[in-house]
Design a protein around this motif. Structure first.
Motif, PDB file in Angstrom:
ATOM      1  N   ARG A   1     -10.261  10.425  -1.493  1.00  0.00           N
ATOM      2  CA  ARG A   1      -9.132  11.173  -2.066  1.00  0.00           C
ATOM      3  C   ARG A   1      -9.561  12.622  -2.229  1.00  0.00           C
ATOM      4  O   ARG A   1     -10.737  12.901  -2.489  1.00  0.00           O
ATOM      5  N   SER A   2      -8.629  13.529  -2.081  1.00  0.00           N
ATOM      6  CA  SER A   2      -8.929  14.958  -2.241  1.00  0.00           C
ATOM      7  C   SER A   2      -9.689  15.200  -3.527  1.00  0.00           C
ATOM      8  O   SER A   2      -9.299  14.718  -4.595  1.00  0.00           O
ATOM      9  N   GLY A   3     -10.803  15.924  -3.418  1.00  0.00           N
ATOM     10  CA  GLY A   3     -11.590  16.294  -4.586  1.00  0.00           C
ATOM     11  C   GLY A   3     -12.469  15.198  -5.155  1.00  0.00           C
ATOM     12  O   GLY A   3     -13.104  15.396  -6.187  1.00  0.00           O
ATOM     13  N   GLU A   4     -12.520  14.043  -4.500  1.00  0.00           N
ATOM     14  CA  GLU A   4     -13.304  12.919  -5.012  1.00  0.00           C
ATOM     15  C   GLU A   4     -14.421  12.562  -4.043  1.00  0.00           C
ATOM     16  O   GLU A   4     -14.411  12.964  -2.881  1.00  0.00           O
ATOM     17  N   GLN A   5     -15.354  11.752  -4.513  1.00  0.00           N
ATOM     18  CA  GLN A   5     -16.430  11.262  -3.659  1.00  0.00           C
ATOM     19  C   GLN A   5     -15.894  10.151  -2.750  1.00  0.00           C
ATOM     20  O   GLN A   5     -15.067   9.345  -3.175  1.00  0.00           O
TER      21      GLN A   5
ATOM     22  N   SER B   1      -0.450  10.661  -0.427  1.00  0.00           N
ATOM     23  CA  SER B   1      -0.078  10.423   0.963  1.00  0.00           C
ATOM     24  C   SER B   1      -1.367  10.171   1.729  1.00  0.00           C
ATOM     25  O   SER B   1      -2.454  10.464   1.243  1.00  0.00           O
ATOM     26  N   ILE B   2      -1.241   9.621   2.942  1.00  0.00           N
ATOM     27  CA  ILE B   2      -2.436   9.161   3.656  1.00  0.00           C
ATOM     28  C   ILE B   2      -2.448   9.599   5.117  1.00  0.00           C
ATOM     29  O   ILE B   2      -1.395   9.786   5.726  1.00  0.00           O
ATOM     30  N   VAL B   3      -3.653   9.757   5.637  1.00  0.00           N
ATOM     31  CA  VAL B   3      -3.918   9.990   7.048  1.00  0.00           C
ATOM     32  C   VAL B   3      -5.060   9.059   7.437  1.00  0.00           C
ATOM     33  O   VAL B   3      -5.908   8.734   6.598  1.00  0.00           O
ATOM     34  N   THR B   4      -5.072   8.617   8.695  1.00  0.00           N
ATOM     35  CA  THR B   4      -6.157   7.758   9.162  1.00  0.00           C
ATOM     36  C   THR B   4      -7.017   8.488  10.185  1.00  0.00           C
ATOM     37  O   THR B   4      -6.551   9.399  10.872  1.00  0.00           O
ATOM     38  N   ALA B   5      -8.271   8.058  10.276  1.00  0.00           N
ATOM     39  CA  ALA B   5      -9.198   8.515  11.312  1.00  0.00           C
ATOM     40  C   ALA B   5      -9.814   7.242  11.881  1.00  0.00           C
ATOM     41  O   ALA B   5     -10.593   6.570  11.209  1.00  0.00           O
ATOM     42  N   GLU B   6      -9.420   6.886  13.095  1.00  0.00           N
ATOM     43  CA  GLU B   6      -9.784   5.583  13.632  1.00  0.00           C
ATOM     44  C   GLU B   6     -10.518   5.694  14.952  1.00  0.00           C
ATOM     45  O   GLU B   6     -10.151   6.464  15.814  1.00  0.00           O
TER      46      GLU B   6
ATOM     47  N   GLN C   1      -6.548   0.322  -1.112  1.00  0.00           N
ATOM     48  CA  GLN C   1      -6.105  -0.118  -2.432  1.00  0.00           C
ATOM     49  C   GLN C   1      -7.118   0.250  -3.516  1.00  0.00           C
ATOM     50  O   GLN C   1      -6.750   0.729  -4.589  1.00  0.00           O
ATOM     51  N   SER C   2      -8.402   0.055  -3.239  1.00  0.00           N
ATOM     52  CA  SER C   2      -9.449   0.411  -4.204  1.00  0.00           C
ATOM     53  C   SER C   2      -9.460   1.914  -4.464  1.00  0.00           C
ATOM     54  O   SER C   2      -9.616   2.353  -5.606  1.00  0.00           O
ATOM     55  N   CYS C   3      -9.283   2.669  -3.430  1.00  0.00           N
ATOM     56  CA  CYS C   3      -9.290   4.133  -3.536  1.00  0.00           C
ATOM     57  C   CYS C   3      -8.108   4.618  -4.382  1.00  0.00           C
ATOM     58  O   CYS C   3      -8.257   5.492  -5.232  1.00  0.00           O
ATOM     59  N   ILE C   4      -6.940   4.024  -4.173  1.00  0.00           N
ATOM     60  CA  ILE C   4      -5.761   4.398  -4.956  1.00  0.00           C
ATOM     61  C   ILE C   4      -5.969   4.009  -6.417  1.00  0.00           C
ATOM     62  O   ILE C   4      -5.729   4.814  -7.318  1.00  0.00           O
TER      63      ILE C   4
ATOM     64  N   ILE D   1       0.837  -1.205   0.000  1.00  0.00           N
ATOM     65  CA  ILE D   1       0.000   0.000   0.000  1.00  0.00           C
ATOM     66  C   ILE D   1       0.868   1.250   0.000  1.00  0.00           C
ATOM     67  O   ILE D   1       0.604   2.200  -0.742  1.00  0.00           O
ATOM     68  N   LEU D   2       1.913   1.256   0.813  1.00  0.00           N
ATOM     69  CA  LEU D   2       2.787   2.436   0.843  1.00  0.00           C
ATOM     70  C   LEU D   2       3.466   2.656  -0.501  1.00  0.00           C
ATOM     71  O   LEU D   2       3.600   3.795  -0.953  1.00  0.00           O
ATOM     72  N   LYS D   3       3.882   1.580  -1.140  1.00  0.00           N
ATOM     73  CA  LYS D   3       4.494   1.708  -2.469  1.00  0.00           C
ATOM     74  C   LYS D   3       3.479   2.254  -3.471  1.00  0.00           C
ATOM     75  O   LYS D   3       3.791   3.141  -4.268  1.00  0.00           O
ATOM     76  N   ALA D   4       2.252   1.744  -3.424  1.00  0.00           N
ATOM     77  CA  ALA D   4       1.208   2.220  -4.341  1.00  0.00           C
ATOM     78  C   ALA D   4       0.905   3.699  -4.096  1.00  0.00           C
ATOM     79  O   ALA D   4       0.715   4.467  -5.051  1.00  0.00           O
ATOM     80  N   LEU D   5       0.864   4.106  -2.829  1.00  0.00           N
ATOM     81  CA  LEU D   5       0.649   5.524  -2.518  1.00  0.00           C
ATOM     82  C   LEU D   5       1.775   6.376  -3.083  1.00  0.00           C
ATOM     83  O   LEU D   5       1.539   7.395  -3.732  1.00  0.00           O
ATOM     84  N   LYS D   6       2.996   5.946  -2.846  1.00  0.00           N
ATOM     85  CA  LYS D   6       4.160   6.702  -3.330  1.00  0.00           C
ATOM     86  C   LYS D   6       4.177   6.766  -4.856  1.00  0.00           C
ATOM     87  O   LYS D   6       4.371   7.835  -5.435  1.00  0.00           O
TER      88      LYS D   6
END
Length: 174
Positions: A133-137, A30-35, A166-169, A20-25
């Motif tokens: 993702r920024s600007g997306e639904q 970049s990512i933040v979580t809300a848990e 992964q789906s979001c990316i 996931i980190l490789k796919a983000l890069k």
């Protein structure tokens, strides 16, 4: 969890975090979580992977309803009227984290990992996820994992959060 309980993360989840980190890069995200119910464990597992410092901004642990409102701007009325475990709350968690972070992707988790139902009567194993993702639904998923041990539910929840990231990316790759 009792003090003697040692939280162990499966090697498979650690491998997925690396992917996931490789796919983000690679996608320049970049990512933040809300848990809530995972109490920061999604971010903790991601942080174990090489390169986390390049794409993981951190996370918000908002375990109580009051903190969901104070930290991420979740509507107090929504929480009062519908509780903390539903689609609208998880969307507000994800959107609030995105607004309060330089990240371009956020993932949020709110549910009941047990051992008992929550204060609003939601059953053990009910979990909502949102990735945006920024600007997306936002992408929202509801899972009913059923009554299992809290440790097993935590592992399943982290894995499902990873699926959604992964789906979001992938949705942002053209």
């Amino acid at each position: 969890m009792p003090a003697e309980t040692q939280l162990t993360v499966s090697p498979a989840l650690c491998e997925r975090a690396q992917y996931i980190l490789k796919a983000l890069k690679d996608s320049k995200h970049s990512i933040v979580t809300a848990e809530s119910c995972t109490a920061g464990m999604v971010a903790a597992v991601l942080s174990r992977a090489d390169g986390a410092g390049e794409v993981l901004h951190g996370g918000f642990v908002t375990y109580t309803k009051e903190h969901k409102t104070a930290a991420l701007g979740v509507s107090a009325k929504l929480l009062r009227d519908r509780g903390a475990v539903n689609e609208d709350v998880v969307k507000q968690l994800a959107q609030g984290a995105l607004k309060r972070s330089p990240a371009s992707v956020s993932v949020a988790v709110s549910g009941v990992l047990g051992p008992e139902e929550d204060e609003d009567g939601n059953p053990v194993g009910l979990v909502y996820f949102c990735c945006v993702r920024s600007g997306e639904q936002p992408m929202v998923v509801r899972e009913e994992f059923g009554r299992k041990e809290p440790e097993q539910l935590l592992q399943l929840t982290i894995a499902r959060a990873f699926d959604l990231i992964q789906s979001c990316i992938r949705a942002g790759v053209s």
